[in-house]
Write an enzyme that holds these catalytic residues in place. Structure first.
Site, short mmCIF file in Angstrom:
data_model
loop_
_atom_site.label_atom_id
_atom_site.label_comp_id
_atom_site.label_asym_id
_atom_site.label_seq_id
_atom_site.Cartn_x
_atom_site.Cartn_y
_atom_site.Cartn_z
N CYS A 77 13.12 -0.64 2.06
CA CYS A 77 13.85 -1.91 3.86
C CYS A 77 14.80 -2.67 3.79
O CYS A 77 15.89 -2.03 3.53
CB CYS A 77 11.80 -2.20 3.69
SG CYS A 77 12.38 -3.05 5.39
N HIS A 182 8.49 2.39 4.35
CA HIS A 182 7.41 1.16 3.33
C HIS A 182 7.08 2.02 2.56
O HIS A 182 5.49 2.78 3.06
CB HIS A 182 6.38 0.16 4.06
CG HIS A 182 7.67 -0.88 4.35
ND1 HIS A 182 7.57 -1.65 3.60
CD2 HIS A 182 8.19 -1.54 5.22
CE1 HIS A 182 8.30 -3.03 4.11
NE2 HIS A 182 8.80 -2.00 5.54
N GLU A 184 4.79 1.61 0.49
CA GLU A 184 3.46 1.17 -0.50
C GLU A 184 3.10 2.06 0.31
O GLU A 184 1.62 0.95 0.55
CB GLU A 184 3.66 -0.22 -0.54
CG GLU A 184 4.28 -1.29 0.09
CD GLU A 184 5.86 -0.82 1.07
OE1 GLU A 184 6.57 -0.65 0.22
OE2 GLU A 184 6.34 -1.77 0.74
#
Lengths: 202, 258
Positions: A77, A182, A184
């Site tokens: 990001c 993202h 994650e």
């Protein structure tokens, strides 16, 4: 050991958790010199580009030195955007300039004139470019995005995503990678990207 | 006019876990609450079924229960790798920090923001706008769309459209819009309400309240112009599955993450 750089841009907990789930052993550098002990670097970040100003000249030169030494890097990001020369979101804050180009605000209109919501918040598809894919990034998979600014499509683009017009959702030059989404927070598709990065470091 | 975002941008499905004292509970308007399971186990199940996002809503009555929230959030976050929002009882930047430290990506604020709208900008400047979801509970009152606080019990002077715009101006990243009239009815979302609010702001609007069948989601994403839709009990009851809803959306040409 993978260095997870905390410069105060958002919450590291979820990136830390996801990297560990992929088997990473993490080092959280307190000072730029700690990067010398790292075999790879992850630069996360979410929020305003101005937050990257915390990466002062000592951090910038340390990170640049590691990238020049061929240490694998993954920017997430804001951490990906920082690889570019700068961002319209904070014109006074310089990016690292590792990749040419500038971060600009996403359009709030489609080319046909329809209105688009900005930020681009939600799940969207990344189309991998054949030339230089980011390891583990499955072409056509959905990833979670939340951003109002984006990188232009250039020679360093490893994947594109359509939101009104295409933007670079992943970049790669050598062992330096970045993703706008993202990983994650992108379920199995995201863990595949992190897992490939962690696996490539060992 | 807001047109559907083009191509591949997925319509998001969000499952809400109403949590009290570490357990998921369900009940209409918080009365007659029944146990609906372990939050982490339910979260993992919805994740496996393809839910796009999770909300943990603290419907706690006591301070002791509130202390359990951080543990619940940690337990939910440990098992899933999709966005997680936490709401209920977030009244300060410190409250927001606590749930974010526990593993939340976003915090939902409602009554506290109505009491002090600067809370929106204070949380946004610390954690970023993407971390701030302003929850709006709206009730029809003739032609008015009245915003209510305190879990929908207390009418405020705010109109839903005006408050949504104010929240956006103060740095909210998303609006979670619940129709008090539709909530618990399972007769469908309030599409006109959703459409008017969604069309008035440039940030995503999550529709909530009234979900009872896959066709309701098709309606709220088309006529209601929602960016995301949230439901709770229909997922807990297995009235309709995440997969069935996504299949219906796809049949109607609405992109979903499969």
């Amino acid at each position: 050991m993978i260095a997870l750089v905390d410069y105060g841009a958002g919450n590291l907990a979820s990136v830390r958790k996801a990297l560990r789930a992929c088997g990473a052993v993490l080092l959280e550098p307190a000072a730029p010199a700690d990067l010398d002990r790292a075999s790879a670097i992850v630069l996360p970040g979410v929020g305003h580009f101005a937050a990257t100003a915390s990466l002062d000249e000592s951090w910038r030169s340390a990170i640049r030195g590691r990238l020049e030494a061929g240490v694998p890097f993954l920017g997430i990001c804001l951490g990906m955007q920082w690889l570019f020369e700068g961002s319209d979101e904070a014109p006074d804050v310089a990016g690292l300039g590792w990749l040419p180009g500038r971060i600009t605000r996403l359009p709030d209109r489609t080319p046909e004139g329809g209105r688009l919501k900005v930020p681009h918040a939600g799940w969207n598809v990344a189309r991998a470019t054949a030339r230089s894919p980011v390891p583990g990034l499955q072409d056509g998979a959905y990833f979670y995005f939340t951003h109002a600014y984006a990188a232009p499509v250039t020679g360093a683009t490893a994947a594109t995503t359509m939101y009104g017009s295409p933007f670079a959702s992943a970049v790669r030059r050598g062992l330096v990678c970045g993703v706008q989404f993202h990983p994650e927070k992108s379920g199995a598709a995201g863990l595949a990207v992190l897992g490939a990065f962690v696996g490539g470091v060992r | 006019m807001t047109r559907p975002a083009p191509d591949t941008f997925a319509r998001r499905l969000i499952a809400c876990l109403d949590v009290r004292a570490g357990r998921v509970v369900k009940g209409v308007h918080f009365e007659g609450l029944r146990d609906a399971g372990d939050p982490a186990a339910l979260a993992a199940r919805y994740d496996a079924e393809g839910i796009d996002e999770l909300v943990v809503l603290d419907v706690t009555a006591t301070a002791e229960d509130r202390l359990a929230l951080a543990r619940t959030v940690s337990a939910v976050a440990a098992n899933v790798f999709i966005p997680l929002a936490v709401g209920g009882g977030v009244r300060s930047v410190d409250d927001a920090a606590r749930v974010i430290d526990a593993g939340a990506d976003k915090v939902g604020i409602n009554t506290a923001a109505l009491g002090d709208p600067s809370l929106i900008s204070r949380i946004a400047s610390r954690f970023g706008s993407q971390a701030v979801v302003v929850a709006i509970d709206a009730k029809r009152d003739g032609d008015r769309l009245t915003v209510c606080s305190h879990a929908g019990r207390t009418p405020t002077p705010w109109d839903a459209v005006a408050w949504a715009r104010e929240a956006q101006a103060r740095g909210a990243g998303e609006i979670l819009l619940t129709s008090i009239d539709a909530d618990g009815t399972r007769r469908g979302f309030d599409c006109p309400l959703t459409a008017v609010v969604s069309g008035a702001v440039g940030i995503p609007v999550i529709a909530s309240g009234g979900a009872g069948a896959p066709s309701h989601f098709v309606d709220v994403f088309s006529a209601g112009r929602a960016d995301a839709a949230l439901a709770a009990s229909i997922f807990h009851d297995e009235t309709c599955s995440v997969r069935a809803i996504k299949a219906a959306l796809r049949t109607h040409g609405l992109p979903v993450r499969l």
